[in-house]
Design an enzyme around this catalytic site. Structure first.
Site, PDB file in Angstrom:
ATOM      1  N   SER A 137       0.860  -1.182   0.000  1.00  0.00           N
ATOM      2  CA  SER A 137       0.000   0.000   0.000  1.00  0.00           C
ATOM      3  C   SER A 137       0.890   1.224   0.000  1.00  0.00           C
ATOM      4  CB  SER A 137      -0.876  -0.011   1.260  1.00  0.00           C
ATOM      5  OG  SER A 137      -1.501   1.239   1.474  1.00  0.00           O
ATOM      6  N   TYR A 150      -2.753  -0.613  10.688  1.00  0.00           N
ATOM      7  CA  TYR A 150      -2.791  -1.124   9.320  1.00  0.00           C
ATOM      8  C   TYR A 150      -1.469  -0.864   8.602  1.00  0.00           C
ATOM      9  CZ  TYR A 150      -3.971  -1.321   4.340  1.00  0.00           C
ATOM     10  OH  TYR A 150      -3.981  -1.590   2.996  1.00  0.00           O
TER      11      TYR A 150
END
Length: 269
Positions: A137, A150
């Site tokens: 990501s 996360y």
């Protein structure tokens, strides 16, 4: 590797994983789309039939946390493994319940690492030229406030992938990361809601303050990105036999991250 690859994608029951599976199958690759739960198997198989892709796209149940699903997936003879499955927790790191932190790491890091190790052992034993791709990501390369849990899982993937790249090169096994920006497929929107299921009046972080912080970061027109653009990029990168190790998309996100990394050396407390 052959021109048309056999590709296993985890987390292909929705979003970018599903889109990439369909896009790769349309290009003629043989795709095994692993989905988490049985209803997703039925839904995606119906979609595959409607699209006329039965010969190229095979849907299996592959909950990466289920050892029986994992062992079943190992029966496939694949050229490329795409570790796409993942979950996300948001909220203040200082107060996030530790069991939720552990769960995020179990799903995003430990389970895909186990799956990767098992397939890599097969690749090495068979002397097979293959590739392992980690869906990281933009959050694997920086950490916005309240996204620390996360992002820490994605930072971990970056470290694993970077080390694995060098370790596996002598065996002819390639390793890449794909680092999407904030593409709204449903995943990011739902991730933003996770902390509100445990945050209450006993926490020193107040609900209104957390909501304001999240809104300020994500309710920006530049972050309302079209998922199809990212899917097209994944379809380009996944089967390619040459390319960059780290693939950040879209380009303006890569530029932003480079700027943040340069400025990080000037951060003060």
């Amino acid at each position: 590797m052959p021109k048309n690859k056999t590709i296993l994608i985890t987390g292909a029951g929705s979003g970018l994983g599903e889109g990439a599976a369909i896009g790769l199958a349309r290009q003629g690759h043989k795709v095994i789309a692993g989905v988490q739960i049985d209803p997703q198997v039925t839904t995606l198989r119906d979609k595959v039939k409607e699209l006329g892709l039965e010969n190229n796209l095979h849907v299996i149940r592959l909950d990466v946390l289920d050892p029986f699903d994992v062992n079943s997936a190992l029966r496939w003879d694949i050229d490329i493994l795409v570790n796409n499955a993942g979950i996300g927790e948001t909220g203040p790191v200082s107060e996030t319940p530790i069991e939720l932190v552990k769960k995020n790491f179990e799903t995003n890091v430990f389970a895909p690492l186990v799956l990767s190790q098992k397939f890599i052992a097969k690749f090495v034993k068979e002397k097979k030229k293959a590739k392992v791709i980690w869906l990281s990501s933009m959050g694997g390369l920086f950490t916005p406030t309240h996204f620390g849990v996360y992002c820490s899982t994605k930072h971990a993937l970056e470290a694993l992938a970077e080390s694995m790249k060098e370790e596996l090169a002598p065996f002819g096994i390639q390793v890449q990361t794909i680092n999407p920006g904030a593409f709204f497929t449903g995943f990011n929107e739902r991730m933003l809601e996770t902390s509100f299921r445990w945050l209450n009046e006993t926490n020193f972080t107040k609900t209104a303050d957390l909501q304001a912080s999240i809104d300020a970061q994500v309710n920006v027109p530049d972050w309302k990105l079209n998922p199809q653009d990212m899917i097209d990029e994944m379809v380009r990168v996944i089967p390619a036999e040459t390319g960059k190790f780290r693939n950040v998309f879209p380009p303006f996100v890569e530029d932003m991250l480079k700027d943040l990394h340069a400025k990080a050396w000037l951060n003060t407390i």
